[in-house]
Design a protein around this motif. Structure first.
Motif, PDB file in Angstrom:
ATOM      1  N   ARG A 159       0.847  -1.197   0.000  1.00 46.79           N
ATOM      2  CA  ARG A 159       0.000   0.000   0.000  1.00 46.79           C
ATOM      3  C   ARG A 159       0.872   1.232   0.000  1.00 46.79           C
ATOM      4  O   ARG A 159       2.003   1.222   0.510  1.00 46.79           O
ATOM      5  N   ASP A 160       0.304   2.283  -0.570  1.00 47.19           N
ATOM      6  CA  ASP A 160       0.927   3.597  -0.581  1.00 47.19           C
ATOM      7  C   ASP A 160      -0.015   4.505   0.181  1.00 47.19           C
ATOM      8  O   ASP A 160      -1.045   4.936  -0.354  1.00 47.19           O
ATOM      9  N   ASN A 161       0.304   4.799   1.425  1.00 44.94           N
ATOM     10  CA  ASN A 161      -0.598   5.584   2.258  1.00 44.94           C
ATOM     11  C   ASN A 161      -0.749   7.022   1.744  1.00 44.94           C
ATOM     12  O   ASN A 161      -1.801   7.634   1.902  1.00 44.94           O
ATOM     13  N   ALA A 162       0.276   7.540   1.112  1.00 44.63           N
ATOM     14  CA  ALA A 162       0.192   8.902   0.578  1.00 44.63           C
ATOM     15  C   ALA A 162      -0.815   8.977  -0.570  1.00 44.63           C
ATOM     16  O   ALA A 162      -1.455  10.009  -0.782  1.00 44.63           O
ATOM     17  N   LYS A 163      -0.957   7.873  -1.302  1.00 48.51           N
ATOM     18  CA  LYS A 163      -1.895   7.821  -2.422  1.00 48.51           C
ATOM     19  C   LYS A 163      -3.198   7.122  -2.059  1.00 48.51           C
ATOM     20  O   LYS A 163      -4.073   6.974  -2.906  1.00 48.51           O
ATOM     21  N   ASN A 164      -3.308   6.661  -0.807  1.00 47.49           N
ATOM     22  CA  ASN A 164      -4.507   5.940  -0.360  1.00 47.49           C
ATOM     23  C   ASN A 164      -4.830   4.780  -1.297  1.00 47.49           C
ATOM     24  O   ASN A 164      -5.991   4.566  -1.679  1.00 47.49           O
ATOM     25  N   THR A 165      -3.810   4.059  -1.661  1.00 43.95           N
ATOM     26  CA  THR A 165      -3.952   2.993  -2.638  1.00 43.95           C
ATOM     27  C   THR A 165      -3.328   1.701  -2.107  1.00 43.95           C
ATOM     28  O   THR A 165      -2.259   1.728  -1.491  1.00 43.95           O
ATOM     29  N   VAL A 166      -4.020   0.593  -2.371  1.00 37.20           N
ATOM     30  CA  VAL A 166      -3.501  -0.727  -2.034  1.00 37.20           C
ATOM     31  C   VAL A 166      -3.343  -1.513  -3.331  1.00 37.20           C
ATOM     32  O   VAL A 166      -4.128  -1.341  -4.268  1.00 37.20           O
ATOM     33  N   TYR A 167      -2.300  -2.331  -3.385  1.00 33.55           N
ATOM     34  CA  TYR A 167      -1.986  -3.086  -4.581  1.00 33.55           C
ATOM     35  C   TYR A 167      -1.946  -4.578  -4.271  1.00 33.55           C
ATOM     36  O   TYR A 167      -1.705  -4.990  -3.139  1.00 33.55           O
ATOM     37  N   LEU A 168      -2.166  -5.368  -5.314  1.00 36.02           N
ATOM     38  CA  LEU A 168      -1.980  -6.809  -5.208  1.00 36.02           C
ATOM     39  C   LEU A 168      -1.226  -7.268  -6.450  1.00 36.02           C
ATOM     40  O   LEU A 168      -1.788  -7.272  -7.542  1.00 36.02           O
ATOM     41  N   GLN A 169       0.029  -7.612  -6.265  1.00 39.54           N
ATOM     42  CA  GLN A 169       0.825  -8.163  -7.350  1.00 39.54           C
ATOM     43  C   GLN A 169       0.634  -9.672  -7.352  1.00 39.54           C
ATOM     44  O   GLN A 169       0.909 -10.332  -6.348  1.00 39.54           O
ATOM     45  N   MET A 170       0.146 -10.187  -8.463  1.00 35.26           N
ATOM     46  CA  MET A 170      -0.153 -11.614  -8.563  1.00 35.26           C
ATOM     47  C   MET A 170       0.736 -12.238  -9.630  1.00 35.26           C
ATOM     48  O   MET A 170       0.668 -11.844 -10.801  1.00 35.26           O
ATOM     49  N   ASN A 171       1.563 -13.168  -9.215  1.00 34.65           N
ATOM     50  CA  ASN A 171       2.454 -13.877 -10.121  1.00 34.65           C
ATOM     51  C   ASN A 171       2.089 -15.359 -10.153  1.00 34.65           C
ATOM     52  O   ASN A 171       1.372 -15.847  -9.288  1.00 34.65           O
ATOM     53  N   SER A 172       2.599 -16.048 -11.158  1.00 37.41           N
ATOM     54  CA  SER A 172       2.365 -17.503 -11.285  1.00 37.41           C
ATOM     55  C   SER A 172       0.883 -17.834 -11.148  1.00 37.41           C
ATOM     56  O   SER A 172       0.492 -18.746 -10.404  1.00 37.41           O
ATOM     57  N   LEU A 173       0.071 -17.099 -11.864  1.00 35.02           N
ATOM     58  CA  LEU A 173      -1.374 -17.274 -11.755  1.00 35.02           C
ATOM     59  C   LEU A 173      -1.806 -18.637 -12.268  1.00 35.02           C
ATOM     60  O   LEU A 173      -1.219 -19.184 -13.214  1.00 35.02           O
ATOM     61  N   LYS A 174      -2.846 -19.161 -11.619  1.00 34.10           N
ATOM     62  CA  LYS A 174      -3.397 -20.471 -11.964  1.00 34.10           C
ATOM     63  C   LYS A 174      -4.858 -20.294 -12.392  1.00 34.10           C
ATOM     64  O   LYS A 174      -5.510 -19.332 -11.978  1.00 34.10           O
ATOM     65  N   PRO A 175      -5.392 -21.218 -13.171  1.00 32.18           N
ATOM     66  CA  PRO A 175      -6.813 -21.113 -13.544  1.00 32.18           C
ATOM     67  C   PRO A 175      -7.737 -21.018 -12.329  1.00 32.18           C
ATOM     68  O   PRO A 175      -8.758 -20.328 -12.384  1.00 32.18           O
ATOM     69  N   GLU A 176      -7.368 -21.653 -11.240  1.00 34.18           N
ATOM     70  CA  GLU A 176      -8.209 -21.594 -10.036  1.00 34.18           C
ATOM     71  C   GLU A 176      -8.174 -20.228  -9.346  1.00 34.18           C
ATOM     72  O   GLU A 176      -8.916 -20.001  -8.392  1.00 34.18           O
ATOM     73  N   ASP A 177      -7.329 -19.334  -9.818  1.00 35.00           N
ATOM     74  CA  ASP A 177      -7.331 -17.967  -9.300  1.00 35.00           C
ATOM     75  C   ASP A 177      -8.408 -17.111  -9.981  1.00 35.00           C
ATOM     76  O   ASP A 177      -8.612 -15.948  -9.598  1.00 35.00           O
TER      77      ASP A 177
END
Length: 121
Positions: A71-89
């Motif tokens: 998260r970047d509190n200055a930008k009030n933003t949260v991120y989710l970096q997703m790698n090695s994605l699977k079909p069940e995701d």
């Protein structure tokens, strides 16, 4: 009222990556913990990852080191970096935040509208 707007979803092949973003806007005193949840068709919404205002993180077991929440509190933003994605995701991913609107008030839980993530095999 704070609004949460997600972005970054899409279609990706198995093994690929996506980065989700969720920006909070609107008047409030503070934002406490934020998180990402997901809901696949026919299933209940489940927690993916959470992060406190201080940066402490917690992940669901199924993440298995593939995702990173930040998260970047200055930008009030949260991120989710997703790698090695699977079909069940494959699911609709929702952003969540605990908003404090007034001094001494209990946090109010807010949700974004969701962003679709589809992982093809």
């Amino acid at each position: 009222q704070v609004q949460l707007v997600e972005s970054g979803g899409g279609l990706v092949q198995a093994g690929g990556s996506l980065r989700l973003s969720c920006a909070a806007s609107g008047s409030r005193l503070s934002i406490n913990a934020m998180g990402w949840y997901r809901q696949a068709p026919g299933k209940q919404r489940e927690r993916v990852a959470t992060i406190t205002s201080g940066g402490s993180t917690n992940y669901a077991d199924f993440v298995e080191g593939r995702f990173t929440i930040s998260r970047d509190n200055a930008k009030n933003t949260v991120y989710l970096q997703m790698n090695s994605l699977k079909p069940e995701d494959t699911a609709v991913y929702y952003c969540n935040a605990n908003i404090v609107y007034r001094l001494y008030a209990s946090p109010t839980v807010s949700w974004g509208q969701g962003t679709q993530v589809t992982v093809s095999s």
